[in-house]
Design a protein around this motif. Structure first.
Motif, mmCIF file in Angstrom:
data_model
loop_
_atom_site.group_PDB
_atom_site.id
_atom_site.type_symbol
_atom_site.label_atom_id
_atom_site.label_comp_id
_atom_site.label_asym_id
_atom_site.label_seq_id
_atom_site.Cartn_x
_atom_site.Cartn_y
_atom_site.Cartn_z
ATOM 1 N N ARG A 68 24.820 47.746 34.631
ATOM 2 C CA ARG A 68 25.201 48.093 33.250
ATOM 3 C C ARG A 68 24.042 48.787 32.524
ATOM 4 N NH1 ARG A 68 29.487 45.411 30.480
ATOM 5 N NH2 ARG A 68 30.762 44.099 31.835
ATOM 6 N N ALA A 69 22.842 48.254 32.733
ATOM 7 C CA ALA A 69 21.664 48.849 32.093
ATOM 8 C C ALA A 69 21.441 50.271 32.574
ATOM 9 C CB ALA A 69 20.435 47.982 32.374
ATOM 10 N N GLN A 70 21.647 50.510 33.861
ATOM 11 C CA GLN A 70 21.475 51.854 34.413
ATOM 12 C C GLN A 70 22.483 52.833 33.824
ATOM 13 O OE1 GLN A 70 21.827 51.087 38.606
ATOM 14 N NE2 GLN A 70 19.649 51.360 38.901
ATOM 15 N N HIS A 71 23.732 52.418 33.801
ATOM 16 C CA HIS A 71 24.774 53.279 33.236
ATOM 17 C C HIS A 71 24.425 53.678 31.803
ATOM 18 C CE1 HIS A 71 27.994 53.616 36.183
ATOM 19 N NE2 HIS A 71 27.796 52.354 36.518
ATOM 20 N N MET A 72 24.010 52.678 31.022
ATOM 21 C CA MET A 72 23.722 52.957 29.614
ATOM 22 C C MET A 72 22.496 53.860 29.487
ATOM 23 S SD MET A 72 23.255 50.285 26.430
ATOM 24 C CE MET A 72 24.882 49.607 26.708
ATOM 25 N N ALA A 73 21.454 53.588 30.284
ATOM 26 C CA ALA A 73 20.233 54.398 30.213
ATOM 27 C C ALA A 73 20.515 55.857 30.548
ATOM 28 C CB ALA A 73 19.178 53.830 31.159
ATOM 29 N N LEU A 74 21.347 56.072 31.550
ATOM 30 C CA LEU A 74 21.695 57.447 31.920
ATOM 31 C C LEU A 74 22.593 58.093 30.888
ATOM 32 C CD1 LEU A 74 22.294 56.903 35.744
ATOM 33 C CD2 LEU A 74 20.395 58.148 34.696
ATOM 34 N N ASP A 75 23.513 57.331 30.346
ATOM 35 C CA ASP A 75 24.431 57.878 29.340
ATOM 36 C C ASP A 75 23.691 58.365 28.099
ATOM 37 O OD1 ASP A 75 26.572 57.404 30.972
ATOM 38 O OD2 ASP A 75 27.215 55.551 29.966
ATOM 39 N N ILE A 76 22.654 57.642 27.694
ATOM 40 C CA ILE A 76 21.933 58.030 26.474
ATOM 41 C C ILE A 76 20.771 58.971 26.773
ATOM 42 C CG2 ILE A 76 22.601 55.889 25.325
ATOM 43 C CD1 ILE A 76 19.815 54.808 25.796
ATOM 44 N N GLY A 77 20.504 59.238 28.065
ATOM 45 C CA GLY A 77 19.496 60.237 28.424
ATOM 46 C C GLY A 77 18.073 59.728 28.501
ATOM 47 N N MET A 78 17.885 58.435 28.785
ATOM 48 C CA MET A 78 16.520 57.903 28.887
ATOM 49 C C MET A 78 15.743 58.508 30.045
ATOM 50 S SD MET A 78 16.754 53.827 27.947
ATOM 51 C CE MET A 78 14.975 53.598 28.063
ATOM 52 N N ASN A 79 16.444 59.115 30.978
ATOM 53 C CA ASN A 79 15.792 59.722 32.145
ATOM 54 C C ASN A 79 15.257 61.115 31.862
ATOM 55 O OD1 ASN A 79 18.562 60.450 31.907
ATOM 56 N ND2 ASN A 79 18.438 61.420 33.920
ATOM 57 N N THR A 80 15.297 61.556 30.621
ATOM 58 C CA THR A 80 14.780 62.874 30.250
ATOM 59 C C THR A 80 13.506 62.741 29.428
ATOM 60 O OG1 THR A 80 16.033 62.975 28.166
ATOM 61 C CG2 THR A 80 17.142 63.767 30.173
ATOM 62 N N ARG A 81 12.675 63.749 29.502
ATOM 63 C CA ARG A 81 11.415 63.750 28.739
ATOM 64 C C ARG A 81 11.690 63.759 27.240
ATOM 65 N NH1 ARG A 81 6.240 65.911 30.411
ATOM 66 N NH2 ARG A 81 4.841 66.079 28.610
ATOM 67 N N GLU A 82 12.789 64.394 26.857
ATOM 68 C CA GLU A 82 13.080 64.581 25.439
ATOM 69 C C GLU A 82 13.494 63.293 24.728
ATOM 70 O OE1 GLU A 82 13.048 68.104 27.695
ATOM 71 O OE2 GLU A 82 14.473 66.416 27.894
ATOM 72 N N TYR A 83 14.021 62.321 25.481
ATOM 73 C CA TYR A 83 14.585 61.141 24.823
ATOM 74 C C TYR A 83 13.528 60.403 23.997
ATOM 75 C CZ TYR A 83 17.006 56.788 23.921
ATOM 76 O OH TYR A 83 17.585 55.726 23.275
#
Length: 407
Positions: A68-83
Motif C-alpha cells: 500500500r505504501a509503495q502504491h501511494m508513494a508512486l501515485d504521488i510521485g515520491m520517486n521523482t526529484r521534483e517531489y
C-alpha cells in the motif's frame, strides 16, 4: 498529522514495559482503510506501521501494508526529484526528510524480501534521480550538503570527483546488492558465472569503503547505525548467495522458521560455498559484540541473527564428533543471548530465541549420545588391536580373548 503521530506511538509503545500496542494498531487500521490524506506523511505512517508489524511477527500483514505504501508513494510521485522540491515547504530539512522516506521505503522492501523471502515490491528504480541522503549529523543540524544521485555513486570509481558519501548511501548500495541476489536466485539456482558476478559486487562494496567507514563510529564517536545495517545487509547477502551450495544440515534449516523462508538445498555442495556461508554467519555474530545496546538496532537484526544461527547450528551438527567445536558453540550462545535481549520488545526475537535454543539442545543431546558410542567403540577397537600386536600372555586375561584353557 494524527496518523503519523499514531504510527510513531505504535512503534514506540513496544519499548515501554506493560504498554499495549493494540489501541494504536486499531487506530492505524482505520487510517489504512480510509487514509485522511494521500501525501508523504501517510507513506511514512504506512512504513512505520509495516515495521512494527514485521518486528511483531506479523509478516504477511506487514507486506500488505508495504505494498500500500509503495502504491501511494508512486501515485504521488515520491520517486521523482521534483517531489521533495515541490512539497518541502521551502525547507531544506523537510526536503531531505521526503527524500529519505523514499529511499527508506525501498531499503525496507528489499530487506523484507531478502530476510523473509517475502517479495514486497513490484517496482524498483535504483537509478532514480531522487538525490541520496546525507550524513545523519548534517540532517540533525539542518545543514544539507550538495545533492548527488545513486548513478553518480556507482560511477564514482571512474571519476576524479572527491565526494564524501554518507553511511546511508552505503546502506542503499548494500541493499542494491541484496536485490541483485534476490533477483538471481528467485526460482532457480544461479550458474557459476552469475555467482562470481554477484560475489564481485559484494567484494567491491567492502573494498571501496573509505577508511572513515571501516569503523562503526562517526567523527563524533557516536555509533553509526546506518553503517551497522549496511554491513549486516552485506553479510546476509553473502549467506543467501552461497548457502544453497553449502553443506547445511537439514535439521537446523527445517527447525528454525521464525524469520527465514524454506531453504532449498542444492543436490551437490561445494566446500568454498560452505566456507563463505560460515564466514558471513560469523561476521553477523561479531556484530553482537559491538559496544552499543542491542535494542537500539533495527529489528531486522533479529532475522540476521536467526539466519546466522541456522548456519552455525548446521555446521555444528555436521562436525565430526571428535573435533574442535567450542567456537561454534560460543557463536550460537552469543546469537541466542542477543535474541533473548531483544525479545522483550520484538516478538520475532522471542520466536527466534526459542527455536534456536531448541535446535541447539537437540544437536547437543545427539552429539553427546553419539560421542559416548564413539568413545566405547574406539576403546574396544584399541584394546582388540593391542591384543593382536602384543604377544605378552599377561595381557590376555585383560583382553578377554579365548584361549585353550577358556571355553
Amino acid at each position: 498529522m494524527d496518523h503519523l503521530l499514531t504510527a510513531m506511538c505504535y512503534v514506540g509503545s513496544r519499548y515501554v514495559s506493560g504498554l499495549s500496542t493494540n489501541p494504536y494498531a486499531t487506530d492505524l487500521e482505520s487510517f489504512v482503510v480510509s487514509p485522511p490524506v494521500r501525501d508523504a506523511s501517510m507513506v511514512q505512517t504506512l512504513l512505520l506501521y509495516a515495521l512494527g508489524l514485521d518486528g511483531g511477527g506479523e509478516q504477511v500483514k506487514a507486506v500488505e501494508i508495504l505494498v500500500r505504501a509503495q502504491h501511494m508513494a508512486l501515485d504521488i510521485g515520491m520517486n521523482t526529484r521534483e517531489y521533495a522540491l515541490a512539497n518541502g515547504q521551502g525547507s531544506s530539512v523537510c526536503e531531505e526528510s521526503l527524500r529519505r522516506s523514499w529511499h527508506e521505503l525501498n531499503v525496507v522492501c528489499v530487506m523484507v524480501a531478502g530476510f523473509h523471502g517475502r517479495r514486497a515490491f513490484y517496482f524498483q528504480d535504483w537509478n532514480s534521480f531522487v538525490p541520496l541522503p546525507c550524513e545523519a549529523r548534517y540532517f540533525d543540524i539542518g545543514l544539507i550538503p550538495p545533492l548527488h544521485t545513486f548513478e553518480e555513486f556507482e560511477e564514482d570509481s571512474f571519476t576524479d570527483d572527491d565526494i564524501e558519501w554518507s553511511s546511508y548511501t552505503y546502506r542503499i548500495a548494500a541493499a542494491r546488492n541484496l536485490d541483485r541476489i534476490i533477483q538471481s536466485i528467485s526460482g532457480h539456482f544461479p550458474d557459476n558465472v552469475s555467482i562470481h558476478r554477484l560475489e564481485a559486487y559484494l567484494t567491491a562494496w567492502k573494498l571501496h569503503l573509505p577508511e572513515s567507514k571501516r569503523d562503526f563510529y562517526d567523527e563524533a564517536s557516536d555509533f553509526d547505525e546506518m553503517l551497522f545495517q549496511a554491513h549486516m545487509i552485506t553479510d546476509v547477502s553473502s549467506m543467501l548467495l552461497h548457502r544453497h551450495y553449502a553443506k547445511l544440515e537439514v535439521l537446523a534449516v527445517q527447525t528454525i522458521t521464525s524469520c527465514s523462508e524454506h531453504v532449498d538445498l542444492a543436490p551437490t555442495v561445494d566446500n568454498m560455498h560452505t566456507i563463505k556461508t560460515a564466514q558471513a554467519a560469523a561476521n553477523v555474530s561479531r556484530l553482537v559484540a559491538l559496544p552499543t545496546p542491542l535494542i537500539n538496532h533495527t529489528h531486522f537484526f533479529v532475522c540476521a541473527l536467526t539466519m546466522s544461527s541456522i548456519v552455525h547450528l548446521s555446521m555444528w551438527s555436521a562436525l565430526p564428533i571428535i573435533s574442535p567445536e567450542q567456537e561454534l558453540k560460543e557463536q550460537i550462545r552469543m546469537n541466542a543471548g542477543a535474541l533473548k535481549a531483544i525479545a522483550n520488545v520484538w516478538h520475532s526475537a522471542r520466536m527466534g530465541f526459542g527455536q534456536v535454543t531448541k535446535a541447539g539442545q537437540m544437536i547437543y543431546a545427539t552429539r553427546k549420545d553419539v560421542a559416548g558410542d564413539v568413545f566405547w567403540r574406539d576403546f574396544m577397537q584399541d584394546d582388540i588391536m593391542t591384543g593382536h600386536i602384543e604377544d605378552d600372555p599377561i595381557s590376555e586375561p585383560l583382553l578377554c580373548r579365548p584361549t585353550s584353557s577358556q571355553p
